[in-house]
Design a protein around this motif. Structure first.
Motif, mmCIF file in Angstrom:
data_model
loop_
_atom_site.group_PDB
_atom_site.id
_atom_site.type_symbol
_atom_site.label_atom_id
_atom_site.label_comp_id
_atom_site.label_asym_id
_atom_site.label_seq_id
_atom_site.Cartn_x
_atom_site.Cartn_y
_atom_site.Cartn_z
ATOM 1 N N GLU A 1 0.836 -1.193 0.000
ATOM 2 C CA GLU A 1 0.000 0.000 0.000
ATOM 3 C C GLU A 1 0.877 1.252 0.000
ATOM 4 O OE1 GLU A 1 -3.673 1.886 2.576
ATOM 5 O OE2 GLU A 1 -2.419 0.357 3.492
ATOM 6 N N LEU A 2 1.885 1.273 0.874
ATOM 7 C CA LEU A 2 2.785 2.433 0.942
ATOM 8 C C LEU A 2 3.588 2.580 -0.339
ATOM 9 C CD1 LEU A 2 4.029 2.085 4.632
ATOM 10 C CD2 LEU A 2 2.340 3.700 3.728
ATOM 11 N N PHE A 3 4.079 1.442 -0.869
ATOM 12 C CA PHE A 3 4.844 1.475 -2.113
ATOM 13 C C PHE A 3 4.014 2.075 -3.237
ATOM 14 C CE2 PHE A 3 5.589 -0.551 -6.224
ATOM 15 C CZ PHE A 3 6.905 -0.178 -6.473
ATOM 16 N N LEU A 4 2.789 1.583 -3.396
ATOM 17 C CA LEU A 4 1.949 2.056 -4.494
ATOM 18 C C LEU A 4 1.538 3.510 -4.309
ATOM 19 C CD1 LEU A 4 -0.176 -1.100 -5.255
ATOM 20 C CD2 LEU A 4 1.543 -0.037 -6.719
ATOM 21 N N ALA A 5 1.269 3.912 -3.081
ATOM 22 C CA ALA A 5 0.915 5.313 -2.839
ATOM 23 C C ALA A 5 2.049 6.230 -3.270
ATOM 24 C CB ALA A 5 0.590 5.526 -1.362
ATOM 25 N N LYS A 6 3.260 5.811 -2.999
ATOM 26 C CA LYS A 6 4.435 6.624 -3.348
ATOM 27 C C LYS A 6 4.792 6.513 -4.834
ATOM 28 C CE LYS A 6 9.365 6.956 -2.455
ATOM 29 N NZ LYS A 6 10.519 6.241 -1.929
ATOM 30 N N GLU A 7 4.735 5.312 -5.383
ATOM 31 C CA GLU A 7 5.270 5.048 -6.718
ATOM 32 C C GLU A 7 4.261 5.152 -7.856
ATOM 33 O OE1 GLU A 7 8.482 4.692 -7.256
ATOM 34 O OE2 GLU A 7 8.976 4.706 -5.128
ATOM 35 N N LEU A 8 2.961 5.155 -7.570
ATOM 36 C CA LEU A 8 1.970 5.167 -8.648
ATOM 37 C C LEU A 8 2.134 6.347 -9.604
ATOM 38 C CD1 LEU A 8 -0.302 3.671 -10.016
ATOM 39 C CD2 LEU A 8 -1.916 4.810 -8.481
ATOM 40 N N PRO A 9 2.377 7.566 -9.130
ATOM 41 C CA PRO A 9 2.592 8.660 -10.083
ATOM 42 C C PRO A 9 3.795 8.415 -11.009
ATOM 43 C CG PRO A 9 2.154 9.538 -7.902
ATOM 44 C CD PRO A 9 2.322 8.056 -7.742
ATOM 45 N N ILE A 10 4.839 7.822 -10.478
ATOM 46 C CA ILE A 10 6.023 7.507 -11.292
ATOM 47 C C ILE A 10 5.698 6.406 -12.285
ATOM 48 C CG2 ILE A 10 8.405 6.636 -11.209
ATOM 49 C CD1 ILE A 10 8.526 7.950 -8.366
ATOM 50 N N LEU A 11 4.961 5.380 -11.833
ATOM 51 C CA LEU A 11 4.558 4.298 -12.734
ATOM 52 C C LEU A 11 3.717 4.842 -13.879
ATOM 53 C CD1 LEU A 11 3.672 1.552 -10.085
ATOM 54 C CD2 LEU A 11 5.713 1.651 -11.531
ATOM 55 N N MET A 12 2.832 5.768 -13.572
ATOM 56 C CA MET A 12 2.007 6.387 -14.616
ATOM 57 C C MET A 12 2.888 7.176 -15.589
ATOM 58 S SD MET A 12 -1.105 5.471 -14.252
ATOM 59 C CE MET A 12 -1.807 6.621 -15.422
ATOM 60 N N GLU A 13 3.790 7.964 -15.049
ATOM 61 C CA GLU A 13 4.681 8.781 -15.885
ATOM 62 C C GLU A 13 5.555 7.921 -16.786
ATOM 63 O OE1 GLU A 13 8.534 11.473 -14.913
ATOM 64 O OE2 GLU A 13 6.729 11.948 -13.763
ATOM 65 N N GLU A 14 5.958 6.749 -16.276
ATOM 66 C CA GLU A 14 6.835 5.846 -17.035
ATOM 67 C C GLU A 14 6.061 4.841 -17.890
ATOM 68 O OE1 GLU A 14 10.123 6.025 -17.299
ATOM 69 O OE2 GLU A 14 10.244 7.742 -15.931
ATOM 70 N N ASN A 15 4.724 4.975 -17.953
ATOM 71 C CA ASN A 15 3.887 4.133 -18.800
ATOM 72 C C ASN A 15 3.916 2.658 -18.383
ATOM 73 O OD1 ASN A 15 2.080 3.720 -20.961
ATOM 74 N ND2 ASN A 15 3.740 3.238 -22.364
#
Length: 157
Positions: A1-15
């Motif tokens: 949960e913490l990982f995704l909260a932090k990393e989701l914007p980066i995952l979106m930006e990196e497609n």
């Protein structure tokens, strides 16, 4: 949960597209919600795939696939003579993903631990004593270097 909260914007930006394999039951509600949100928000991404194996076991995966194949044969949706490796793969939780080329196993364990038994049939393995939290980019590059030196035969002699 913490990982995704932090990393989701980066995952979106990196497609990056997020996927989940495993049984959703018995996962904590907050974990399931975080993963399902990430899966939904990244479903149209076309880059790398980040596949979370949560509450996953390969024996159970193969058992459930076999049961579904048998049910589809019984109900006339599938002819037994049509069953091939591709058919079985289409019933697995990794349907639509390529088989791994390389499995890196950290922590000094030299076993698969019920992980992707079908999918790893022709994969190369790299075992390291390094624990996952200590596994660095340098360790990863070394594993890739070793992988590049291997002669892959995909079951051939």
């Amino acid at each position: 949960e913490l990982f995704l909260a932090k990393e989701l914007p980066i995952l979106m930006e990196e497609n990056v597209k997020v996927r989940l394999m495993g049984r959703k039951n018995n996962l904590p509600e907050h974990t399931l919600k975080a993963v399902e949100t990430a899966v939904e928000k990244t479903k149209n991404n076309t880059g790398l795939i980040l596949n979370f194996a949560l509450n996953y076991g390969s024996r159970l995966e193969l058992l459930e696939a076999t049961k579904q194949i048998a049910l589809d044969v019984k109900n006339g949706k599938l002819d037994v003579e049509q069953i091939s490796e591709k058919t079985i793969e289409s019933y697995l939780m990794t349907n639509g993903l390529p088989d791994p080329d390389l499995l890196i196993r950290t922590s000094g364990e030299i076993r698969l631990s019920n992980f992707m038994l079908w999918q790893l049939a022709y994969s190369e393995f790299c075992f390291t004593d390094v624990l996952w939290p200590d596994f660095t980019e340098e360790h990863f590059i070394e594993a890739i270097r070793i992988f590049q030196q291997r002669g892959r035969r995909y079951g051939g002699v």
